[in-house]
Design a protein around this motif. Structure first.
Motif, PDB file in Angstrom:
ATOM      1  N   LEU A  66       0.943  -1.241   0.042  1.00 11.63           N
ATOM      2  CA  LEU A  66       0.131   0.020   0.024  1.00 11.63           C
ATOM      3  C   LEU A  66       0.793   1.276  -0.004  1.00 11.63           C
ATOM      4  N   ILE A  67       2.078   1.427   0.794  1.00 10.40           N
ATOM      5  CA  ILE A  67       2.777   2.320   0.977  1.00 10.40           C
ATOM      6  C   ILE A  67       3.521   2.676  -0.590  1.00 10.40           C
ATOM      7  N   ARG A  68       3.828   1.537  -1.266  1.00  6.30           N
ATOM      8  CA  ARG A  68       4.348   1.782  -2.659  1.00  6.30           C
ATOM      9  C   ARG A  68       3.471   2.188  -3.444  1.00  6.30           C
ATOM     10  N   THR A  69       2.311   1.624  -3.425  1.00  6.47           N
ATOM     11  CA  THR A  69       1.118   2.275  -4.365  1.00  6.47           C
ATOM     12  C   THR A  69       1.035   3.586  -4.098  1.00  6.47           C
ATOM     13  N   ILE A  70       0.638   4.263  -2.814  1.00  9.17           N
ATOM     14  CA  ILE A  70       0.382   5.670  -2.698  1.00  9.17           C
ATOM     15  C   ILE A  70       1.434   6.340  -3.255  1.00  9.17           C
ATOM     16  N   SER A  71       2.711   6.148  -2.949  1.00  3.33           N
ATOM     17  CA  SER A  71       4.093   6.707  -3.248  1.00  3.33           C
ATOM     18  C   SER A  71       3.929   6.717  -4.828  1.00  3.33           C
ATOM     19  N   GLU A  72       3.715   5.855  -5.442  1.00  9.19           N
ATOM     20  CA  GLU A  72       3.766   5.806  -6.999  1.00  9.19           C
ATOM     21  C   GLU A  72       2.654   6.850  -7.435  1.00  9.19           C
ATOM     22  N   LEU A  73       1.468   6.799  -6.680  1.00 11.13           N
ATOM     23  CA  LEU A  73       0.364   7.827  -7.413  1.00 11.13           C
ATOM     24  C   LEU A  73       0.611   8.997  -6.958  1.00 11.13           C
ATOM     25  N   ALA A  74       1.015   9.083  -5.821  1.00 14.65           N
ATOM     26  CA  ALA A  74       1.342  10.758  -5.172  1.00 14.65           C
ATOM     27  C   ALA A  74       2.381  11.357  -6.257  1.00 14.65           C
ATOM     28  N   ALA A  75       3.177  10.637  -6.989  1.00 18.39           N
ATOM     29  CA  ALA A  75       4.020  11.413  -8.064  1.00 18.39           C
ATOM     30  C   ALA A  75       3.357  11.623  -9.571  1.00 18.39           C
ATOM     31  N   SER A  76       1.943  11.163  -9.712  1.00 18.20           N
ATOM     32  CA  SER A  76       1.257  11.321 -10.638  1.00 18.20           C
ATOM     33  C   SER A  76       0.533  12.548 -10.626  1.00 18.20           C
ATOM     34  N   SER A  77      -0.306  12.894 -11.419  1.00 16.88           N
ATOM     35  CA  SER A  77      -1.300  13.838 -11.364  1.00 16.88           C
ATOM     36  C   SER A  77      -2.725  13.296 -11.372  1.00 16.88           C
ATOM     37  N   GLY A  78      -3.545  14.323 -10.929  1.00 15.26           N
ATOM     38  CA  GLY A  78      -4.898  13.984 -10.719  1.00 15.26           C
ATOM     39  C   GLY A  78      -5.247  13.082  -9.269  1.00 15.26           C
ATOM     40  N   ALA A  79      -6.523  12.939  -9.242  1.00 13.90           N
ATOM     41  CA  ALA A  79      -6.837  12.297  -7.942  1.00 13.90           C
ATOM     42  C   ALA A  79      -6.984  10.689  -8.111  1.00 13.90           C
ATOM     43  N   HIS A  80      -6.837  10.005  -7.001  1.00 18.60           N
ATOM     44  CA  HIS A  80      -6.733   8.541  -7.195  1.00 18.60           C
ATOM     45  C   HIS A  80      -7.445   7.876  -5.868  1.00 18.60           C
ATOM     46  N   LEU A  81      -8.019   7.002  -6.237  1.00 14.43           N
ATOM     47  CA  LEU A  81      -8.587   5.855  -4.987  1.00 14.43           C
ATOM     48  C   LEU A  81      -8.008   4.546  -5.090  1.00 14.43           C
ATOM     49  N   VAL A  82      -7.506   4.261  -3.878  1.00 14.01           N
ATOM     50  CA  VAL A  82      -6.792   2.852  -3.926  1.00 14.01           C
ATOM     51  C   VAL A  82      -7.857   1.993  -2.777  1.00 14.01           C
ATOM     52  N   TYR A  83      -7.864   0.817  -3.230  1.00 17.20           N
ATOM     53  CA  TYR A  83      -8.657  -0.099  -2.248  1.00 17.20           C
ATOM     54  C   TYR A  83      -8.195  -1.585  -2.474  1.00 17.20           C
ATOM     55  N   ALA A  84      -8.334  -2.018  -1.433  1.00 16.54           N
ATOM     56  CA  ALA A  84      -8.011  -3.661  -1.327  1.00 16.54           C
ATOM     57  C   ALA A  84      -9.038  -4.612  -2.020  1.00 16.54           C
ATOM     58  N   HIS A  85      -8.392  -5.573  -2.786  1.00 15.47           N
ATOM     59  CA  HIS A  85      -9.237  -6.447  -3.761  1.00 15.47           C
ATOM     60  C   HIS A  85      -8.598  -7.662  -3.704  1.00 15.47           C
ATOM     61  N   LYS A  86      -9.444  -8.790  -3.285  1.00 16.01           N
ATOM     62  CA  LYS A  86      -9.288 -10.277  -3.372  1.00 16.01           C
ATOM     63  C   LYS A  86     -10.020 -10.856  -4.640  1.00 16.01           C
ATOM     64  N   ASP A  87      -8.890 -11.520  -5.331  1.00 14.33           N
ATOM     65  CA  ASP A  87      -9.712 -12.430  -6.257  1.00 14.33           C
ATOM     66  C   ASP A  87      -8.873 -13.821  -6.498  1.00 14.33           C
ATOM     67  N   ARG A  89      -6.278 -14.605  -7.658  1.00 12.33           N
ATOM     68  CA  ARG A  89      -4.691 -14.388  -7.422  1.00 12.33           C
ATOM     69  C   ARG A  89      -4.329 -14.051  -6.168  1.00 12.33           C
ATOM     70  N   GLY A  90      -5.372 -13.585  -5.553  1.00 16.97           N
ATOM     71  CA  GLY A  90      -5.000 -13.321  -3.881  1.00 16.97           C
ATOM     72  C   GLY A  90      -5.319 -11.873  -3.805  1.00 16.97           C
ATOM     73  N   TRP A  91      -4.864 -11.265  -2.917  1.00 15.47           N
ATOM     74  CA  TRP A  91      -4.943  -9.764  -2.343  1.00 15.47           C
ATOM     75  C   TRP A  91      -4.051  -9.005  -3.096  1.00 15.47           C
ATOM     76  N   HIS A  92      -4.638  -7.914  -3.532  1.00 20.29           N
ATOM     77  CA  HIS A  92      -3.739  -6.738  -4.591  1.00 20.29           C
ATOM     78  C   HIS A  92      -4.620  -5.425  -4.178  1.00 20.29           C
ATOM     79  N   TRP A  93      -3.970  -4.335  -4.212  1.00 21.79           N
ATOM     80  CA  TRP A  93      -4.458  -3.102  -4.328  1.00 21.79           C
ATOM     81  C   TRP A  93      -4.637  -2.491  -5.552  1.00 21.79           C
ATOM     82  N   VAL A  94      -5.784  -1.854  -5.665  1.00 26.59           N
ATOM     83  CA  VAL A  94      -6.169  -1.608  -6.877  1.00 26.59           C
ATOM     84  C   VAL A  94      -6.331   0.115  -6.943  1.00 26.59           C
TER      85      VAL A  94
END
Length: 98
Positions: A66-87, A89-94
């Motif tokens: 999650l920290i890695r995902t937030i850091s990557e998105l913070a460097a991009s433009s615009g607003a983003h929503l992050v949420y946990a998802h299990k499918d 393949r297992g758990w991942h952040w979307v």
């Protein structure tokens, strides 16, 4: 997490609550897979981001992902929503653009 872009939000409580990423100062990931975030405020409010035991335990580094995902998105433009998802393949952040 101080210094993160205010345009990254995390869905908590199955999407019923949204937490701004730059308001978080601490993640806590317990043995059941429950992920909580402590907010930067006087009351030291804690928000549950994920109740892992109910849906199976996420991987041990899920909070780091999650920290890695937030850091990557913070460097991009615009607003983003992050949420946990299990499918299958297992758990991942979307993330999605708001």
């Amino acid at each position: 997490m101080s210094g993160m872009a205010a345009d990254v939000w995390i869905a908590a409580n199955d999407g019923r609550d949204l937490v701004r990423a730059d308001a978080i100062v601490l993640f806590r990931f317990d043995d059941t897979g429950r992920l909580t975030a402590q907010l930067r405020d006087e009351a030291r409010v804690t928000v549950t981001l994920l109740e892992g035991a109910a849906s199976g335990r996420p991987p041990g580094d899920f909070h780091r992902q999650l920290i890695r995902t937030i850091s990557e998105l913070a460097a991009s433009s615009g607003a983003h929503l992050v949420y946990a998802h299990k499918d299958d393949r297992g758990w991942h952040w979307v993330s999605e653009t708001l």
